[in-house]
Motif scaffolding. Structure first.
Motif, PDB file in Angstrom:
ATOM      1  N   ALA B 422      44.779  37.651  34.048  1.00 59.22           N
ATOM      2  CA  ALA B 422      43.769  37.123  33.132  1.00 59.22           C
ATOM      3  C   ALA B 422      42.969  38.247  32.479  1.00 59.22           C
ATOM      4  O   ALA B 422      42.003  37.975  31.770  1.00 59.22           O
ATOM      5  CB  ALA B 422      42.838  36.181  33.895  1.00 59.22           C
ATOM      6  N   ALA B 423      43.352  39.516  32.719  1.00 58.63           N
ATOM      7  CA  ALA B 423      42.657  40.687  32.180  1.00 58.63           C
ATOM      8  C   ALA B 423      41.155  40.588  32.408  1.00 58.63           C
ATOM      9  O   ALA B 423      40.361  40.497  31.466  1.00 58.63           O
ATOM     10  CB  ALA B 423      42.957  40.856  30.686  1.00 58.63           C
ATOM     11  N   PRO B 424      40.731  40.604  33.661  1.00 55.06           N
ATOM     12  CA  PRO B 424      39.319  40.404  33.959  1.00 55.06           C
ATOM     13  C   PRO B 424      38.476  41.633  33.666  1.00 55.06           C
ATOM     14  O   PRO B 424      38.999  42.743  33.550  1.00 55.06           O
ATOM     15  CB  PRO B 424      39.329  40.126  35.465  1.00 55.06           C
ATOM     16  CG  PRO B 424      40.509  40.878  35.974  1.00 55.06           C
ATOM     17  CD  PRO B 424      41.534  40.829  34.883  1.00 55.06           C
ATOM     18  N   THR B 425      37.177  41.405  33.524  1.00 57.75           N
ATOM     19  CA  THR B 425      36.244  42.529  33.495  1.00 57.75           C
ATOM     20  C   THR B 425      35.582  42.684  34.863  1.00 57.75           C
ATOM     21  O   THR B 425      35.112  43.747  35.208  1.00 57.75           O
ATOM     22  CB  THR B 425      35.158  42.322  32.421  1.00 57.75           C
ATOM     23  OG1 THR B 425      34.588  41.032  32.620  1.00 57.75           O
ATOM     24  CG2 THR B 425      35.740  42.422  31.033  1.00 57.75           C
ATOM     25  N   VAL B 426      35.521  41.553  35.600  1.00 57.70           N
ATOM     26  CA  VAL B 426      35.062  41.615  36.986  1.00 57.70           C
ATOM     27  C   VAL B 426      36.137  40.952  37.839  1.00 57.70           C
ATOM     28  O   VAL B 426      36.585  39.850  37.531  1.00 57.70           O
ATOM     29  CB  VAL B 426      33.718  40.866  37.176  1.00 57.70           C
ATOM     30  CG1 VAL B 426      33.319  40.874  38.652  1.00 57.70           C
ATOM     31  CG2 VAL B 426      32.629  41.473  36.318  1.00 57.70           C
ATOM     32  N   LEU B 427      36.551  41.642  38.890  1.00 62.16           N
ATOM     33  CA  LEU B 427      37.558  41.080  39.778  1.00 62.16           C
ATOM     34  C   LEU B 427      36.994  41.041  41.192  1.00 62.16           C
ATOM     35  O   LEU B 427      36.633  42.074  41.750  1.00 62.16           O
ATOM     36  CB  LEU B 427      38.839  41.938  39.736  1.00 62.16           C
ATOM     37  CG  LEU B 427      39.927  41.605  40.771  1.00 62.16           C
ATOM     38  CD1 LEU B 427      40.490  40.212  40.544  1.00 62.16           C
ATOM     39  CD2 LEU B 427      41.057  42.624  40.713  1.00 62.16           C
ATOM     40  N   MET B 428      36.867  39.836  41.745  1.00 60.46           N
ATOM     41  CA  MET B 428      36.350  39.712  43.108  1.00 60.46           C
ATOM     42  C   MET B 428      37.518  39.347  44.023  1.00 60.46           C
ATOM     43  O   MET B 428      38.257  38.394  43.746  1.00 60.46           O
ATOM     44  CB  MET B 428      35.304  38.610  43.185  1.00 60.46           C
ATOM     45  CG  MET B 428      34.118  38.835  42.265  1.00 60.46           C
ATOM     46  SD  MET B 428      32.768  37.708  42.630  1.00 60.46           S
ATOM     47  CE  MET B 428      33.440  36.152  42.082  1.00 60.46           C
ATOM     48  N   VAL B 429      37.683  40.110  45.100  1.00 61.41           N
ATOM     49  CA  VAL B 429      38.738  39.775  46.052  1.00 61.41           C
ATOM     50  C   VAL B 429      38.138  39.674  47.451  1.00 61.41           C
ATOM     51  O   VAL B 429      37.352  40.518  47.858  1.00 61.41           O
ATOM     52  CB  VAL B 429      39.882  40.822  46.044  1.00 61.41           C
ATOM     53  CG1 VAL B 429      40.693  40.729  44.781  1.00 61.41           C
ATOM     54  CG2 VAL B 429      39.349  42.218  46.220  1.00 61.41           C
ATOM     55  N   ALA B 430      38.493  38.605  48.160  1.00 61.72           N
ATOM     56  CA  ALA B 430      37.975  38.421  49.511  1.00 61.72           C
ATOM     57  C   ALA B 430      39.127  38.543  50.496  1.00 61.72           C
ATOM     58  O   ALA B 430      40.116  37.834  50.384  1.00 61.72           O
ATOM     59  CB  ALA B 430      37.310  37.056  49.650  1.00 61.72           C
ATOM     60  N   TYR B 431      39.002  39.465  51.415  1.00 69.41           N
ATOM     61  CA  TYR B 431      40.006  39.715  52.466  1.00 69.41           C
ATOM     62  C   TYR B 431      41.425  39.665  51.908  1.00 69.41           C
ATOM     63  O   TYR B 431      42.267  38.919  52.382  1.00 69.41           O
ATOM     64  CB  TYR B 431      39.849  38.684  53.592  1.00 69.41           C
ATOM     65  CG  TYR B 431      38.444  38.573  54.106  1.00 69.41           C
ATOM     66  CD1 TYR B 431      37.872  39.632  54.827  1.00 69.41           C
ATOM     67  CD2 TYR B 431      37.665  37.452  53.850  1.00 69.41           C
ATOM     68  CE1 TYR B 431      36.570  39.552  55.290  1.00 69.41           C
ATOM     69  CE2 TYR B 431      36.356  37.370  54.304  1.00 69.41           C
ATOM     70  CZ  TYR B 431      35.820  38.415  55.015  1.00 69.41           C
ATOM     71  OH  TYR B 431      34.532  38.340  55.463  1.00 69.41           O
ATOM     72  N   ALA B 453      41.152  51.680  37.329  1.00 71.92           N
ATOM     73  CA  ALA B 453      41.461  52.647  36.278  1.00 71.92           C
ATOM     74  C   ALA B 453      41.326  52.025  34.899  1.00 71.92           C
ATOM     75  O   ALA B 453      41.001  52.700  33.922  1.00 71.92           O
ATOM     76  CB  ALA B 453      42.874  53.195  36.481  1.00 71.92           C
ATOM     77  N   ASN B 454      41.555  50.710  34.809  1.00 74.14           N
ATOM     78  CA  ASN B 454      41.412  50.012  33.530  1.00 74.14           C
ATOM     79  C   ASN B 454      39.960  49.694  33.191  1.00 74.14           C
ATOM     80  O   ASN B 454      39.698  49.011  32.215  1.00 74.14           O
ATOM     81  CB  ASN B 454      42.187  48.689  33.560  1.00 74.14           C
ATOM     82  CG  ASN B 454      43.681  48.922  33.529  1.00 74.14           C
ATOM     83  OD1 ASN B 454      44.126  50.013  33.196  1.00 74.14           O
ATOM     84  ND2 ASN B 454      44.437  47.908  33.906  1.00 74.14           N
ATOM     85  N   GLY B 455      39.051  50.120  34.039  1.00 66.92           N
ATOM     86  CA  GLY B 455      37.647  49.882  33.750  1.00 66.92           C
ATOM     87  C   GLY B 455      37.119  48.555  34.261  1.00 66.92           C
ATOM     88  O   GLY B 455      36.036  48.114  33.871  1.00 66.92           O
ATOM     89  N   VAL B 456      37.887  47.898  35.140  1.00 65.43           N
ATOM     90  CA  VAL B 456      37.418  46.634  35.706  1.00 65.43           C
ATOM     91  C   VAL B 456      36.431  46.931  36.836  1.00 65.43           C
ATOM     92  O   VAL B 456      36.578  47.931  37.541  1.00 65.43           O
ATOM     93  CB  VAL B 456      38.613  45.815  36.259  1.00 65.43           C
ATOM     94  CG1 VAL B 456      38.143  44.546  36.944  1.00 65.43           C
ATOM     95  CG2 VAL B 456      39.594  45.505  35.151  1.00 65.43           C
ATOM     96  N   SER B 457      35.435  46.086  36.947  1.00 70.60           N
ATOM     97  CA  SER B 457      34.534  46.201  38.084  1.00 70.60           C
ATOM     98  C   SER B 457      35.118  45.368  39.227  1.00 70.60           C
ATOM     99  O   SER B 457      35.213  44.157  39.134  1.00 70.60           O
ATOM    100  CB  SER B 457      33.162  45.670  37.686  1.00 70.60           C
ATOM    101  OG  SER B 457      32.399  45.439  38.826  1.00 70.60           O
ATOM    102  N   VAL B 458      35.568  46.063  40.279  1.00 73.18           N
ATOM    103  CA  VAL B 458      36.233  45.368  41.379  1.00 73.18           C
ATOM    104  C   VAL B 458      35.256  45.205  42.550  1.00 73.18           C
ATOM    105  O   VAL B 458      34.599  46.170  42.947  1.00 73.18           O
ATOM    106  CB  VAL B 458      37.489  46.135  41.851  1.00 73.18           C
ATOM    107  CG1 VAL B 458      38.170  45.390  42.998  1.00 73.18           C
ATOM    108  CG2 VAL B 458      38.449  46.343  40.696  1.00 73.18           C
ATOM    109  N   ILE B 459      35.123  43.980  43.034  1.00 71.97           N
ATOM    110  CA  ILE B 459      34.301  43.739  44.226  1.00 71.97           C
ATOM    111  C   ILE B 459      35.257  43.347  45.352  1.00 71.97           C
ATOM    112  O   ILE B 459      36.006  42.373  45.230  1.00 71.97           O
ATOM    113  CB  ILE B 459      33.273  42.618  43.980  1.00 71.97           C
ATOM    114  CG1 ILE B 459      32.319  43.043  42.855  1.00 71.97           C
ATOM    115  CG2 ILE B 459      32.493  42.326  45.260  1.00 71.97           C
ATOM    116  CD1 ILE B 459      31.336  41.962  42.463  1.00 71.97           C
TER     117      ILE B 459
END
Lengths: 327, 511, 367
Positions: B422-431, B453-459
């Motif tokens: 979905a080409a996110p700007t924020v990506l949240m991943v749980a476990y 590296a693509n500039g996404v904010s990963v949580i």
């Protein structure tokens, strides 16, 4: 006027008794979390099994003994409804089938069994006409010996066959067992939260099986009362009508309490026949009055869901299948 | 000294492909308090559930008073005088305290609730509990409910008591009272197991400590001979180098600002308490904490699935340069704001994917509304499914296979693949690597690094501290719904995070 | 404890959820269950009739296919049952237990009959039929909407609610008949039997062909709706997992209400077809228990409209066939309900072997 009211009350109670058996049975079943929609079918089978038992007995002896008439048909009725309940319990408990579908199939099956044997029993014995078990019916209808001596009061409240009193006693005993004993406490816990009951060391499966079985057998007695006492040993196909569903409605109306089911059944029984007692009522308005029990039930159902008072809700796990090692 | 009250030998339990317990052995004597210590998913609760009859072990032996026993059901456990107080209370809501306490008991004599209420009151008075036996459970606070659970076990005269994280919901005063009770019972000669992760409590109450890590038994030490740092090390293990790639973040900008959010559960328990942090573009922000510290609620609040009681969630849109408050918006409204938020939830088959649907239909979960017609478009989802299957090497008979039939690793690849697509700007991943094999785990790390590296904010919410320390740029540590620290992952140690997680640092566990 | 003692105390087997089963194995199990149920039915028939079971089954085939008239009658029954089954399917797929199809059909039919009876000779026939159709659909919707809205708002138990709505509809019909039939005989004869106003016309000389065609089209449309439309997709997601539905931003309450509108509308349509196309009169038995049977038809077909053609054929065939044996062997027609019940018991029972597996404890220990 007084005698009209008295005879109305009397008729309301007579109409209410099958409903009371049915609703008490369904309450016991639902308290374990099993929504048994097969109750209408079970009641048909309870009735026809009693008829078959009584018929075979009346035809195998020269002279009938009232007490044996009762015993044979009663046992036959109980066995019939027990077998029906076992089908439900086996499918929903052991095979974990959907409760709604199983219940509806059981009702189709049970009504079919009732009407089939009701319509074909005589043919199997190469007779014609319609089923009428006079001796057995008479045995069931025998009132308390002193009822007629007590005048209007006796005729209104004490003129019923023994099954009517049995219904009230069963409802009261059920209420005591549910509310005042360990067994009742355990059963209610299963209907509310089977995982908790399981963790507390209660055998959930055994309780669910037994409550379905006992509930079904009690409901079956409603069918027996109808064919033996109300219609005096005669069977007419579909004669029992939709009383089974009305019994399920009473369960809601009585808020899952057997004690309240007693009065509720008589009220619903009264509504069932009140149109006969209102003078000058057109036949069309009678049909509208017959609608009232269902309408009231819906209103009760909506009100309890809107008020969300914890004590008035259906058992929380009603209709859900319990499986322990769920993860 | 006689035989130990309870002894476990080589207990094993697996759930599908996940190993929960592997060859666990431990011993508790009468008149002894044992602390069972371990991180999330280390198998503490599973182990205790096997003693109390909830689960049945795959292999191993259980001895009570020196005799081997088979515990098939909770009833068997009661017969062996084992009582467990679960973390999630097993109480019937519409019953009173007394009714819950005697539930399932087969006492001789008349069943008189007044009598029982009196007995309950006696026990309460004896141990100093404050409870009204006729009060209904649904009217009770969490700590009252726990008291009922404890009295329930006492009432049954349990000889072996197991308490699963008992202090997590108690105030310090209540904790002290509980400990006093436990000590009294210990003097009575009872064997007590307490599952906990608060080190100072372990040291305060127990006689010895057994440590589990990732389902395996690490060892047992006497409390008098140990200290916090030794326990932490046993719990988190020696640092293992995982060789996960980590680039320096480039041009990091503030992307998502969480400002003082509060969230209370229906029971009135504070799940999130004044949580604040900022997630930046081009970096991986780790979130560490013992399970149940509010991670799930935090992510779901950001995703628009929960109504907050306070605070703000500000999203800085990189395209338009505007800032929007996402609080109390539904997922659809968030999407309509132009926020490209992807979320890989913890519950993969219960929330992220639909188990009975095939891979293509699961791809559509995010995109089915596209297009103006009333019909769903399956061409693009099919292409996407095929692409994910080949790019991420998903092992599946075809794209038409229900995801339920895939293995855990492949299920996760499908879910992560879809969320990234979905080409996110924020990506949240749980476990995201829970239950996955090594190769699949590394693939997931690689994907997260690509997003970074693509500039996404990963949580990234994780449980394995080794991974958090090597993969993330910064780590937010949660303890009981509060932020106990935000550390630079490059200059921290597992021990530091472990201490923050268990609340012994940052001074937040005791209020 | 010695080894023998230990063995006896351990559970011999325990039941676990199956992760998944191949589709062909599942259908093999279901096929086996149907065959087993037919064998049981054969036993029962033999006991009751003392005839060769093959002869009896042949008689049943004759009951459905013996003459063109019997065949068309069977098709008409099939069409109505299928129509109601299609109606309840979207709601069930969403796990909304609509046990009120009987009432929705009946009330829909009643709405048609009101127009047919009151304005039958006052407006052009096409206009009458069109307005009857609209009235039926609206009536069905109304009957389904009450429980749906209250379920969405307060979580009112929908299975009990819809069940009670059936009897309100039944009594309303009884009321209407009492008003319309002054003799008080409570049986309504054919309405507009001379003008045929409000009757669906014969097509190619076949009375039931329009009904059958409408339902055939509906089956395909429902199949497409459930499988290819956005609404159908939302229904599947809500039914499988409300959590997932919330996660992707589906408004669950809206979907519940919308789907019940559809379900009620189709039940209303079935009521229209019965009144206008088949019976041209109304009675309390208009739906004839099909509202309940439809639930089982839909369930047996795993909510797939195309398979529902087969399952409703199975039921319609059984009912007609059992009617035939009943006349041939002078038995009561209720034998059909008994056979239907038995077959359904077997099919719902066999789902257990598809969803669960029985694991032996011993084999796991490897001893």
């Amino acid at each position: 006027m007084l005698s009209t009211i008295a005879s109305f009350i009397n008729a309301a109670i007579i109409q209410g008794i099958p409903l009371l058996f049915g609703s008490t049975g369904e309450i016991i079943t639902e308290k374990s979390g099993n929504l048994n929609l097969g109750i209408p079918g079970i009641m048909y089978v309870g009735g026809i099994s009693g008829i078959i038992g009584g018929y075979i007995y009346e035809h195998s002896v020269e002279k009938t003994v009232p007490i044996i008439c009762i015993l044979v048909s009663l046992c036959a009725s109980l066995i019939g409804s027990a077998l029906m309940s076992l089908i439900y319990a086996f499918l929903t408990q052991t095979l974990k089938a959907n409760q709604n579908v199983t219940g509806l199939a059981l009702t189709t099956f049970g009504v079919g069994v009732g009407n089939f044997f009701g319509g074909s029993l005589l043919k199997f014995f190469n007779e014609s006409g319609s089923i009428s078990l006079l001796d057995t019916g008479l045995a069931y209808k025998k009132a308390l010996p002193f009822a007629s001596k007590l005048g209007l009061f006796g005729n209104t409240f004490l003129s019923f066959g023994f099954l009517a009193y049995t219904a009230i006693i069963i409802a009261i005993v059920s209420s005591i067992i549910l509310n005042k004993t360990r067994v009742g406490l355990n059963l209610r816990a299963i209907g509310e939260n089977p995982a908790t009951a399981d963790a507390a060391g209660i055998n959930v499966n055994r309780y669910k099986y037994l409550s379905t079985l006992i509930g079904g057998m009690i409901a079956g007695l409603g069918g027996l009362y109808f064919v033996m006492d109300y219609t005096a040993g005669a069977w007419t196909n579909n004669g029992f009508g939709d009383r089974g569903w009305l019994a399920i409605a009473i369960v809601i109306f009585a808020l899952w309490k057997p004690k309240s089911a007693i009065l509720s059944s008589f009220i619903f029984g009264g509504l069932y026949i009140i149109c006969v007692y209102i003078p000058g009522l057109s036949s069309s308005s009678k049909e509208i009055i017959k609608m009232l029990p269902y309408l009231v039930t819906i209103i009760v159902l909506v009100v309890i869901s809107a008020r969300k008072k914890k004590e008035h809700q259906p058992p929380q796990s009603l209709g859900l299948t319990y499986f322990r090692e769920e993860r | 000294m006689g035989a130990p009250a309870i002894e476990l030998k080589n207990i094993c339990k697996t759930f599908g492909s996940i190993t929960a317990n592997k060859n666990v052995s431990l011993t508790v004597n009468n008149g002894e308090i044992l602390s069972l210590l371990g991180e999330n998913g280390s198998g503490k609760t599973t182990l205790m559930n096997m003693i109390s009859g909830i689960y049945f072990p795959d292999a191993g032996h259980i001895f009570i008073d020196g005799k081997e026993v088979v515990i098939r059901s909770p009833k068997d456990a009661f017969d062996h005088k084992i009582g467990m107080i679960h973390q999630h209370f097993k109480l019937v809501d519409i019953f009173s305290a007394a009714e819950n306490i005697v539930l399932g008991l087969k006492e001789k004599g008349k069943f008189d609730i007044k009598d029982i209420e009196k007995k309950v009151a006696d026990i309460s008075a004896k141990y100093g509990f404050d409870i009204d036996p006729s009060k209904k459970i649904y009217e009770m606070s969490v700590s009252e409910k726990q008291t009922v659970e404890i009295i329930k076990v006492l009432y049954r005269g349990a000889n072996i008591l197991i308490l699963d994280e008992p202090t997590a919901v108690l105030t310090p005063q209540e904790t002290e009272k509980l400990f006093a009770v436990l000590k009294k019972m210990k003097e009575d000669g009872k064997a007590i197991v307490i599952i906990t992760h608060k080190l100072h409590e372990v040291l305060a109450i127990s006689d010895k400590v057994s440590v589990l890590r990732k389902g395996e038994y690490i060892g047992t030490v006497m409390t008098s001979e140990t200290d916090e740092s030794q326990l932490t090390e046993m719990m988190v293990g020696k640092k293992i180098s995982l060789n996960i790639n980590r680039e320096e973040p480039e041009g990091a900008q503030d992307r998502l600002e969480v400002k003082g959010i509060d969230y209370e559960s229906i029971d009135g328990v504070k799940i999130l308490d004044d949580v604040s942090f900022t997630a930046r573009s081009g970096e991986i922000l780790g979130i560490a904490g013992i399970s149940g510290s509010g991670q799930k609620e935090l992510l779901e609040s950001i995703a628009g699935l929960r109504k907050l009681d306070g605070g703000e969630i500000i999203y800085h849109n990189p395209k338009t340069g505007t800032s929007d408050n996402l609080r109390d918006r539904t997922p659809t409204q968030i999407k309509e704001l132009g926020v490209r938020l992807s979320f890989v939830p913890e519950d993969r088959l219960g929330m992220g994917l639909v188990g009975n649907m095939d891979i293509i239909d699961n791809m559509m979960l995010r995109s089915y509304k596209k297009g103006k017609t009333a019909f769903v478009e399956r061409k693009q989802p099919r292409d996407l499914a095929e692409k994910i299957i080949s790019d991420l090497e998903v092992v599946t008979p075809s794209a038409n296979t229900p995801v339920r039939r895939l293995s855990g690793g492949n299920i996760q690849k499908v879910l992560v693949g879809r969320e990234i697509a979905a080409a996110p700007t924020v990506l949240m991943v749980a476990y995201p690597v829970r239950g996955l094999d090594i190769n699949s785990s590394y693939l997931i790390y690689k994907l997260l690094n690509e997003q970074k590296a693509n500039g996404v904010s990963v949580i990234f919410v994780g449980e394995d501290l080794d991974v958090l320390v090597e993969l993330c740029d910064r780590i937010v540590v949660l303890s009981s719904g509060r932020v106990t620290g935000i550390v630079d992952a490059r200059n921290t140690t597992k021990e530091e995070i472990g201490l923050l997680m268990t609340g012994t640092k940052g001074g937040s566990s005791d209020e | 404890m010695n080894e023998k003692e230990k063995k006896t105390r351990e559970p011999l087997f325990h039941i676990a959820k199956r992760p998944a089963i191949e589709w062909w194995k599942a259908w093999l199990i279901r096929g086996g269950a149907i065959i087993a149920s037919l064998i049981v039915c054969a036993f029962i028939i033999v006991i009751l009739t003392k005839q060769n079971p093959l002869e009896v089954y042949a008689a049943m085939v004759k009951g459905s296919f013996g003459t063109p008239r019997k065949f068309w009658a069977m098709l008409q029954n099939l069409a109505i049952l299928l129509c109601i089954s299609l109606a309840v399917t979207p709601a069930f797929k969403m796990k909304f237990w609509n046990l009120g199809a009987e009432g929705q059909v009946l009330f829909g039919g009643l709405c048609s009959m009101v127009l047919m009876f009151t304005v039958g000779d006052k407006i052009p026939n096409w206009m009458l039929i069109a307005s009857m159709l609209a009235a039926s659909v609206l009536g069905g919707i109304l009957w389904g909407l009450f429980p749906a809205v209250l379920k969405a708002k307060w979580g009112t138990n929908e299975s009990l609610f819809t069940l009670m709505m059936n009897y309100i509809a039944i009594q309303l019909v009884a009321f209407a008949i009492m008003v319309w039939v002054p003799s008080g005989s409570s049986v309504m004869g054919l309405v507009n039997s001379t003008t045929k106003a409000g009757w669906l016309p014969d097509l190619f000389g076949q009375k039931y062909l329009i009904n059958i065609l409408i339902v055939a089209v509906l089956t395909v449309v429902m199949f497409i709706y459930l499988k290819y439309s956005k609404h159908g997709y939302e229904i599947s997601v809500v039914g499988e997992s409300e959590n997932t539905a919330r996660y992707i931003g589906i408004n669950v309450k809206k979907v519940i209400v919308r789907t019940m509108i559809l379900s009620g509308a189709l039940c209303g349509l079935a009521g229209f077809l019965l009144v206008s196309g088949t019976n041209h009169t109304i009675s309390k038995e208009l739906a004839g228990g099909n509202g309940f049977t439809a639930i089982m038809v839909s369930w047996l077909a795993k909510f797939n409209p195309l398979i529902m053609v087969l399952t409703s054929f199975l039921i319609a065939f059984l009912q007609k066939g059992a009617g035939e044996i009943a006349t041939n062997f002078k038995l009561n027609t209720s034998i059909a309900d008994i056979l239907t019940g038995i077959i359904i018991f077997f099919i719902i029972g066999c789902e257990f072997f598809i969803n669960y597996q029985i694991k032996s404890t011993k084999s796991k220990e490897g001893k």
